[in-house]
Design an enzyme around this catalytic site. Structure first.
Site, mmCIF file in Angstrom:
data_model
loop_
_atom_site.group_PDB
_atom_site.id
_atom_site.type_symbol
_atom_site.label_atom_id
_atom_site.label_comp_id
_atom_site.label_asym_id
_atom_site.label_seq_id
_atom_site.Cartn_x
_atom_site.Cartn_y
_atom_site.Cartn_z
ATOM 1 N N LYS A 197 40.423 32.602 44.879
ATOM 2 C CA LYS A 197 40.743 33.764 45.707
ATOM 3 C C LYS A 197 40.172 33.541 47.097
ATOM 4 C CE LYS A 197 40.198 38.756 46.094
ATOM 5 N NZ LYS A 197 39.805 40.003 45.422
ATOM 6 N N LYS A 251 45.248 33.396 44.607
ATOM 7 C CA LYS A 251 45.528 34.562 45.441
ATOM 8 C C LYS A 251 45.061 34.324 46.865
ATOM 9 C CE LYS A 251 44.091 39.298 45.921
ATOM 10 N NZ LYS A 251 43.173 40.325 45.528
HETATM 11 C C1 PBG Z 1 39.319 43.265 45.133
HETATM 12 C C2 PBG Z 1 40.771 43.028 45.300
HETATM 13 C C3 PBG Z 1 41.478 42.922 46.495
HETATM 14 C C4 PBG Z 1 42.808 42.729 46.151
HETATM 15 C C5 PBG Z 1 42.889 42.720 44.763
HETATM 16 N N1 PBG Z 1 41.607 42.892 44.259
HETATM 17 C C6 PBG Z 1 41.035 43.099 47.883
HETATM 18 C C7 PBG Z 1 40.019 42.218 48.464
HETATM 19 O O1 PBG Z 1 39.598 41.222 47.910
HETATM 20 O O2 PBG Z 1 39.602 42.565 49.565
HETATM 21 C C8 PBG Z 1 43.923 42.547 47.120
HETATM 22 C C9 PBG Z 1 45.304 42.719 46.581
HETATM 23 C C10 PBG Z 1 46.355 42.810 47.619
HETATM 24 O O3 PBG Z 1 46.139 42.595 48.825
HETATM 25 O O4 PBG Z 1 47.493 43.088 47.229
HETATM 26 N N2 PBG Z 1 39.076 44.310 44.226
#
Ligand code: PBG
Length: 327
Positions: A197, A251
Site C-alpha cells: 500500500k 493499492k
Molecule cells: C485506511 C484506508 C484508506 C483507504 C482505504 N483504507 C485511506 C488511507 O490510507 O489514507 C483508501 C481507499 C480509497 O482511496 O478508495 N483506512
C-alpha cells in the site's frame, strides 16, 4: 515482412471471435464493492468527490447491498464513519461501534451468500487521522497499535465479517491479527492484507468519504510505501504471507500494475488490487466533462488490473460495471 502469413487482424474481425481469443476476462465475480456507513445520519449523504457513492445509514446500506446482490455482486468491503473520534480510535473496536452494527445487519441479511469484508484500520476513528496510536512526539507507535488491530479484528468477526482486511501498514499487523483471531477461536476467518500500500495522492476522495483529516498537515509516509519503490512490495507481501495473510492486495491499482504483475509472478496466494477513490473520481470527472467515455475507460482499467495478474478488484465502479457485464 518476416511472417507474411501472419495477419493478426483475422482474429479481430467479429466481437464473438475477439471474445473467444481474449486472454483476460472481467466477470462480476471479480468485483468487490466498497461501502461506507456513517453513524448518526438520518439520510444517506452523497460524497461530493465520489459521484454515485454515499455515506450510508444502516438501512440505506442494506438497501444498497441488496441492489448490489441483485446485480450479481457477491462481495463487499465495509468502512465505518463514527459520530465522534478520539485519540485511541476506540470506535473501531467498540462492539457497538457503527461498523459492527452494520456488519451484524449485513450478516443477518445475507448469511454466507455475500462475502462480507471489514476494512481494519483506526484512521476513520482517530481524532488525529493516523492509522495508529500517536506518541507525544507525533510519531506513530507501531507495536501499541498492533494490540488495537487484534482487538478490532475480533470484534469485527464477532459482528459478522467473513474476512478482515488490515489497511494500516503497521509492521507485524497480520501476525498480531492472526494471533488475536486464533485466540478468540476464529481460526477459520481469513485475512486479506493490504500488503503493498503506497502513500498515494489518490486517496483524497476517500478521506472526504470518511471525514479524515491528518493532524498538523501530516501524511502517512512513515508507514505507507514510497511510490518510488518496486522491490519493496515483494518484501512486504512475502512478510504478510509468512505472517498468515490468506489474500494480498496492491493499492492503488493503475499506478502500480508493475507491482501487481510482480506479486502475481512471485507468490501463489490470491491477489487483488484496490482501484481507489482518486482513480474513480478522475474517470467520473473527465466523463462528466464529456472528455472521455467513463464506462469504456472504467472497463478498460478494470480489465488492465486483471491482465496484470489480479484475481479480483475492489472498485467503486462495481455496481455500474456489474450492470454492463450482465448486458
Ligand atoms: C485506511 C484506508 C484508506 C483507504 C482505504 N483504507 C485511506 C488511507 O490510507 O489514507 C483508501 C481507499 C480509497 O482511496 O478508495 N483506512
Amino acid at each position: 515482412m518476416a511472417f507474411p502469413n501472419e495477419r493478426p487482424r483475422r482474429l479481430r474481425t467479429t466481437p464473438a471471435l475477439r471474445q473467444l481469443v481474449a486472454e483476460t476476462t472481467l466477470h462480476v465475480d471479480d468485483l468487490v464493492a466498497p461501502l461506507f456507513v456513517a453513524e448518526g445520519l438520518s439520510a444517506p449523504n452523497p460524497i461530493n468527490s465520489l459521484p454515485g457513492q454515499f455515506q450510508h445509514t444502516v438501512p440505506s446500506l442494506l438497501a444498497e447491498a441488496r441492489e448490489l446482490y441483485a446485480r450479481g455482486i457477491r462481495s463487499l468491503i465495509l468502512f465505518g464513519v463514527p459520530a465522534s473520534k478520539d485519540e485511541l480510535g476506540s470506535g473501531a473496536y467498540d462492539p457497538n461501534g457503527i461498523a459492527q452494527v452494520a456488519l451484524r445487519t449485513l450478516r443477518d441479511e445475507f448469511g454466507d451468500d455475500m462475502v462480507i469484508m471489514a476494512d481494519l484500520c483506526l484512521d476513520e476513528y482517530t481524532s488525529h487521522g493516523h492509522c495508529g496510536i500517536v506518541r507525544s512526539d507525533g510519531t506513530v507507535d507501531n507495536d501499541a497499535t498492533l494490540e488495537l488491530y487484534a482487538k478490532t479484528a475480533v470484534v469485527q468477526v464477532q459482528a459478522g465479517a467473513h474476512i478482515v482486511a488490515p489497511s494500516g501498514m503497521m509492521d507485524g499487523q497480520v501476525a498480531a491479527i492472526r494471533r488475536g483471531l486464533d485466540e478468540a477461536g476464529a481460526t477459520d476467518t481469513a485475512i486479506l492484507a493490504y500488503a503493498a500500500k503506497y502513500a498515494s495522492g489518490l486517496y483524497g476522495p476517500f478521506r472526504e468519504a470518511v471525514g479524515v483529516e491528518i493532524a498538523n498537515g501530516g501524511n502517512r509516509r512513515t508507514y505507507q510505501q514510497n511510490p518510488a519503490n518496486r522491490r519493496e512490495s515483494l518484501r512486504e507481501a512475502r512478510a504478510d504471507v509468512e505472517q498468515g495473510a490468506d489474500i494480498i492486495m496492491v493499492k492503488p491499482a493503475m499506478t502500480y500494475l508493475d507491482v501487481v504483475a510482480d506479486l502475481r509472478r512471485e507468490l501463489d496466494v490470491p491477489l487483488c488490487a484496490y482501484h481507489v477513490s482518486g482513480e474513480y473520481a478522475m474517470i467520473k470527472a473527465a466523463a462528466a466533462n464529456g472528455w472521455i467515455d467513463g464506462e469504456a475507460v472504467a472497463l478498460e482499467q478494470l480489465l488492465a488490473v486483471r491482465r496484470a495478474g489480479a484475481d479480483f478488484v475492489l472498485t467503486y465502479f462495481a455496481k455500474e460495471i456489474a450492470e454492463v457485464l450482465q448486458r
